[in-house]
Scaffold this active site. Structure first.
Site, short mmCIF file in Angstrom:
data_model
loop_
_atom_site.label_atom_id
_atom_site.label_comp_id
_atom_site.label_asym_id
_atom_site.label_seq_id
_atom_site.Cartn_x
_atom_site.Cartn_y
_atom_site.Cartn_z
CG HIS A 60 39.93 31.26 46.22
ND1 HIS A 60 41.12 30.94 45.59
CD2 HIS A 60 39.83 30.44 47.29
CE1 HIS A 60 41.71 29.96 46.27
NE2 HIS A 60 40.94 29.63 47.30
CD GLU A 98 40.80 35.74 42.24
OE1 GLU A 98 41.97 36.09 42.09
OE2 GLU A 98 40.41 35.12 43.27
CB CYS A 116 44.70 30.23 42.87
SG CYS A 116 42.95 29.78 42.93
CB CYS A 126 40.62 32.11 40.77
SG CYS A 126 40.07 32.00 42.49
#
Length: 158
Positions: free
Chosen positions: A55, A57, A85, A88
């Site tokens: 992801h 992040e 999320c 993250c």
């Protein structure tokens, strides 16, 4: 909101757009900032790397940690194009970032097919009520390693 904060968020949004256009992954981007300087950048690379943890992040945190040669980012802020999320968010807490700035909400993300709410709803459930069955095995054997860790003189606490 300062002009620098706007600049940092615009860079996160630019990364989200560029990564999406290059088919690297979903439309998510992120920067890590320390002392008003971007020290880490990331965009979603899940589909291009076949890595469900890639992801924006997480890739930005990895990039910043590599840059600083440190696993802790306690004097840094994170700017992300979307509310993190649960994975993250966990990475942000583990890295000890001091502020989170985000643009779109998780509801905005759900509107385009990225539903983090499902995972958020799983977390407070009792283990036996979660969608993916979870099983405990060999606790005593694993505890031996934990016990050895507590007496390891050169361990690095984080």
């Amino acid at each position: 909101m300062t002009s620098k904060q706007i600049e940092f968020m615009q860079e996160a949004i630019r990364l989200s757009h560029d990564g999406m256009q290059m088919n690297e992954g979903g439309p998510f981007g992120c920067v890590i900032v320390r002392n008003d300087e971007i020290i880490g950048r990331g965009n979603n690379k899940v589909s291009s790397t076949n890595d469900p943890t890639a992801h924006a992040e997480v890739t930005a945190i990895r990039n910043a940690c590599q840059y600083l040669n440190s696993f802790e980012l306690s004097d840094c802020d994170i700017y992300t194009s979307c509310e993190p999320c649960p994975m993250c968010l966990g990475a942000i807490y583990w890295a000890k970032l001091k502020n989170i700035y985000y643009a779109c909400t998780r509801l905005d993300a759900a509107g385009i097919g990225f539903s983090d709410d499902f995972i958020y709803s799983e977390i407070p459930k009792q283990l036996e009520q979660r969608t993916i069955p979870i099983h405990q095995l060999l606790r005593d054997e694993a505890l031996c390693v934990f016990e050895e860790w507590t007496s390891k003189p050169d361990r690095i606490i984080y």
